[in-house]
Scaffold this active site. Sequence first.
Site, PDB file in Angstrom:
ATOM      1  N   ARG A 158      10.376  21.276  62.121  1.00 29.91           N
ATOM      2  CA  ARG A 158      10.034  20.476  63.317  1.00 29.91           C
ATOM      3  C   ARG A 158      11.203  20.309  64.292  1.00 29.91           C
ATOM      4  O   ARG A 158      11.222  19.380  65.101  1.00 29.91           O
ATOM      5  CB  ARG A 158       9.491  19.100  62.934  1.00 29.91           C
ATOM      6  CG  ARG A 158       8.212  19.190  62.132  1.00 29.91           C
ATOM      7  CD  ARG A 158       7.452  17.897  62.130  1.00 29.91           C
ATOM      8  NE  ARG A 158       6.196  18.087  61.440  1.00 29.91           N
ATOM      9  CZ  ARG A 158       6.055  17.976  60.126  1.00 29.91           C
ATOM     10  NH1 ARG A 158       7.082  17.659  59.367  1.00 29.91           N
ATOM     11  NH2 ARG A 158       4.882  18.176  59.583  1.00 29.91           N
ATOM     12  N   LYS A 180      13.391  27.874  78.136  1.00 30.34           N
ATOM     13  CA  LYS A 180      12.140  28.589  77.845  1.00 30.34           C
ATOM     14  C   LYS A 180      12.374  29.433  76.602  1.00 30.34           C
ATOM     15  O   LYS A 180      13.321  30.211  76.543  1.00 30.34           O
ATOM     16  CB  LYS A 180      11.744  29.496  79.008  1.00 30.34           C
ATOM     17  CG  LYS A 180      11.058  28.764  80.146  1.00 30.34           C
ATOM     18  CD  LYS A 180      10.490  29.736  81.172  1.00 30.34           C
ATOM     19  CE  LYS A 180       9.816  28.994  82.305  1.00 30.34           C
ATOM     20  NZ  LYS A 180       9.354  29.911  83.368  1.00 30.34           N
ATOM     21  N   GLU A 222      17.897  39.515  89.103  1.00 26.74           N
ATOM     22  CA  GLU A 222      17.709  38.067  88.910  1.00 26.74           C
ATOM     23  C   GLU A 222      18.816  37.292  89.617  1.00 26.74           C
ATOM     24  O   GLU A 222      18.598  36.191  90.114  1.00 26.74           O
ATOM     25  CB  GLU A 222      17.672  37.714  87.414  1.00 26.74           C
ATOM     26  CG  GLU A 222      16.482  38.293  86.643  1.00 26.74           C
ATOM     27  CD  GLU A 222      15.139  37.606  86.927  1.00 26.74           C
ATOM     28  OE1 GLU A 222      15.073  36.671  87.753  1.00 26.74           O
ATOM     29  OE2 GLU A 222      14.139  38.038  86.312  1.00 26.74           O
ATOM     30  N   LYS A 264      20.599  27.439  88.837  1.00 21.32           N
ATOM     31  CA  LYS A 264      19.438  27.293  87.950  1.00 21.32           C
ATOM     32  C   LYS A 264      19.508  25.966  87.207  1.00 21.32           C
ATOM     33  O   LYS A 264      18.489  25.323  86.967  1.00 21.32           O
ATOM     34  CB  LYS A 264      19.327  28.475  86.976  1.00 21.32           C
ATOM     35  CG  LYS A 264      18.055  28.370  86.154  1.00 21.32           C
ATOM     36  CD  LYS A 264      17.616  29.618  85.468  1.00 21.32           C
ATOM     37  CE  LYS A 264      16.345  29.319  84.665  1.00 21.32           C
ATOM     38  NZ  LYS A 264      15.905  30.426  83.830  1.00 21.32           N
ATOM     39  N   GLU A 274       8.458  23.246  84.373  1.00 23.12           N
ATOM     40  CA  GLU A 274       7.816  24.056  85.426  1.00 23.12           C
ATOM     41  C   GLU A 274       6.519  23.446  85.969  1.00 23.12           C
ATOM     42  O   GLU A 274       5.479  24.081  85.994  1.00 23.12           O
ATOM     43  CB  GLU A 274       7.557  25.484  84.912  1.00 23.12           C
ATOM     44  CG  GLU A 274       7.372  26.482  86.055  1.00 23.12           C
ATOM     45  CD  GLU A 274       7.260  27.930  85.604  1.00 23.12           C
ATOM     46  OE1 GLU A 274       8.210  28.413  84.986  1.00 23.12           O
ATOM     47  OE2 GLU A 274       6.227  28.540  85.877  1.00 23.12           O
ATOM     48  N   ARG A 278      10.536  24.512  89.638  1.00 18.78           N
ATOM     49  CA  ARG A 278      10.950  25.635  88.775  1.00 18.78           C
ATOM     50  C   ARG A 278      10.119  26.895  89.062  1.00 18.78           C
ATOM     51  O   ARG A 278      10.565  28.015  88.818  1.00 18.78           O
ATOM     52  CB  ARG A 278      10.865  25.233  87.303  1.00 18.78           C
ATOM     53  CG  ARG A 278      11.425  26.313  86.403  1.00 18.78           C
ATOM     54  CD  ARG A 278      11.653  25.861  84.980  1.00 18.78           C
ATOM     55  NE  ARG A 278      12.261  26.942  84.229  1.00 18.78           N
ATOM     56  CZ  ARG A 278      12.812  26.807  83.042  1.00 18.78           C
ATOM     57  NH1 ARG A 278      12.819  25.645  82.441  1.00 18.78           N
ATOM     58  NH2 ARG A 278      13.337  27.843  82.431  1.00 18.78           N
ATOM     59  N   ASN A 282      10.131  32.174  90.115  1.00 21.52           N
ATOM     60  CA  ASN A 282       9.279  33.343  89.939  1.00 21.52           C
ATOM     61  C   ASN A 282       9.213  34.207  91.197  1.00 21.52           C
ATOM     62  O   ASN A 282       8.360  35.102  91.295  1.00 21.52           O
ATOM     63  CB  ASN A 282       7.863  32.914  89.526  1.00 21.52           C
ATOM     64  CG  ASN A 282       7.862  32.293  88.141  1.00 21.52           C
ATOM     65  OD1 ASN A 282       8.532  32.779  87.230  1.00 21.52           O
ATOM     66  ND2 ASN A 282       7.149  31.187  87.982  1.00 21.52           N
ATOM     67  N   HIS A 285       8.223  37.873  91.060  1.00 22.69           N
ATOM     68  CA  HIS A 285       7.734  38.165  89.709  1.00 22.69           C
ATOM     69  C   HIS A 285       6.252  38.522  89.653  1.00 22.69           C
ATOM     70  O   HIS A 285       5.834  39.259  88.763  1.00 22.69           O
ATOM     71  CB  HIS A 285       8.021  36.991  88.762  1.00 22.69           C
ATOM     72  CG  HIS A 285       9.456  36.952  88.299  1.00 22.69           C
ATOM     73  ND1 HIS A 285      10.509  36.815  89.169  1.00 22.69           N
ATOM     74  CD2 HIS A 285      10.011  37.056  87.046  1.00 22.69           C
ATOM     75  CE1 HIS A 285      11.650  36.815  88.482  1.00 22.69           C
ATOM     76  NE2 HIS A 285      11.378  36.960  87.197  1.00 22.69           N
ATOM     77  N   HIS A 289       5.750  41.817  87.853  1.00 19.96           N
ATOM     78  CA  HIS A 289       5.079  41.933  86.542  1.00 19.96           C
ATOM     79  C   HIS A 289       3.933  42.939  86.612  1.00 19.96           C
ATOM     80  O   HIS A 289       3.714  43.703  85.671  1.00 19.96           O
ATOM     81  CB  HIS A 289       4.510  40.571  86.108  1.00 19.96           C
ATOM     82  CG  HIS A 289       5.551  39.682  85.497  1.00 19.96           C
ATOM     83  ND1 HIS A 289       5.394  38.315  85.423  1.00 19.96           N
ATOM     84  CD2 HIS A 289       6.745  39.950  84.930  1.00 19.96           C
ATOM     85  CE1 HIS A 289       6.469  37.796  84.839  1.00 19.96           C
ATOM     86  NE2 HIS A 289       7.297  38.755  84.540  1.00 19.96           N
ATOM     87  N   HIS A 302      12.579  45.296  83.978  1.00 24.40           N
ATOM     88  CA  HIS A 302      12.113  44.011  84.513  1.00 24.40           C
ATOM     89  C   HIS A 302      12.745  43.704  85.883  1.00 24.40           C
ATOM     90  O   HIS A 302      12.057  43.389  86.845  1.00 24.40           O
ATOM     91  CB  HIS A 302      12.431  42.884  83.517  1.00 24.40           C
ATOM     92  CG  HIS A 302      12.086  41.523  84.044  1.00 24.40           C
ATOM     93  ND1 HIS A 302      10.786  41.092  84.219  1.00 24.40           N
ATOM     94  CD2 HIS A 302      12.878  40.509  84.482  1.00 24.40           C
ATOM     95  CE1 HIS A 302      10.793  39.876  84.720  1.00 24.40           C
ATOM     96  NE2 HIS A 302      12.055  39.490  84.896  1.00 24.40           N
TER      97      HIS A 302
HETATM   98  N1  GLY Z   1      12.901  32.880  84.403  1.00 25.60           N
HETATM   99  C1  GLY Z   1      12.313  31.850  85.148  1.00 25.60           C
HETATM  100  C2  GLY Z   1      12.511  30.492  84.556  1.00 25.60           C
HETATM  101  O1  GLY Z   1      13.349  30.299  83.716  1.00 25.60           O
HETATM  102  O2  GLY Z   1      11.816  29.582  84.934  1.00 25.60           O
END
Ligand code: GLY
Length: 404
Positions: A158, A180, A222, A264, A274, A278, A282, A285, A289, A302
């Site tokens: 946990r 993430k 990026e 960031k 997000e 946030r 993207n 993206h 994608h 990518h």
């Molecule tokens: N790669 C985009 C983010 O971390 O939100």
Amino acid sequence: MLLSSVRNLKKEIFMTFEEKDIIYPPVHPGTDRTFIRFYDGEIDLNSVFYSAEKETLPQRIFVTDTSVASLPALHSFLDFFRGEDFSHPKIEPGFVGKRGKDVLLILGAGEPYKTIESVLAIVKAALDNNGQRSAVFVGIGGGVITDMTAFAASIFKRGAHCELVPTTLLSMVDAAIGGKTGCDFDSYKNMIGSFFPAQKIHICPAFIESLSAREYRSGMAELVKTVLLYEPEFFERIEKNPEALNDRKGSLIKEGIRICVNAKAKVVEQDLTEKNIRMQLNLGHTFGHALESMSGLGVVAHGDGVAWGMARAADLSQHLGLCTKEYADRVKKCLASFGWETSPVHSEMKKKYGSDEEIAKILLNAMKKDKKNSSSKIRFILQSNVGETVITEVPESDILSVLK
Ligand code: GLY
């Protein structure tokens, strides 16, 4: 002459050059702060992880992949994790080595290994070695390794602890920052995961010297994305002199990494999960994608997809009257100066499919499947200028107009 060769032979001393904290509302106990440390000089992970008194150190579950484990910069660190036959760690998927109570697991390298099975292998390595909730899971690698290690930490008993050592430009400026975590599932990228910020991130820009040209360019996309979103002054500098960013030992790329991490950090501090700003990260993206998946996974890297996507986003902004032609041209000129494709029909799609009309429809259908869309309209991150970003849903006919 003699002096300069002596200087070249001398190891650059590994040292910290900056430290910072990111603070967020905790989503799990103990995930309210990420301490980031930047290091200069020759990489020395022994000094990062073994300089404190042995008795005071928690158990660490180190996770890396075969390609990172093969880097000379890691040899002196990995040498301590010998197999039972006391040979050098076998750099093959599934290797588990021990150094005192600490564990090292080597996984296969690349997106195909970003699976729930790999995550469970991390959990098993911890369990088999008496891992407790106090253990620190340490991911040393690109985004695939850092995402999976942090995910394993988030579900182990946990929630254990997590530290990351991003080794690619992409993971330094983007993937490792902001909590993430996860893995792919059933051909869908990042379908399983959690938000679980690492307690510490160790950034050693020297790792970028080991990247392939493709990996480096992918991370650069990026970086350019973050600069377009938040750093108008730095954007002016790189558009005037894109070549300087290709000098991996130069000071500009190190400055770029630090600027992007800080930018960031500010975003994820305000919106870790997000819900709003946030989403800006993207940029490029949604188009990218679609290109990545429809050209055949792995064909377009990518970052190359994201760069092409930023060019399409610039054209879409202009088409919708959100920015001037001058701005769209400025963005595309900068992207082209790094060698990225900016024209509506990408060459890899031309190789694979028929008419431009058909290619546009194929990409549109791929975008419709994107998990971020809340309605039949597709949501885009668009810009009216550097640092001026809007999130808006766009009708299909407008999207099609910038794809052919
Ligand atoms: N790669 C985009 C983010 O971390 O939100």
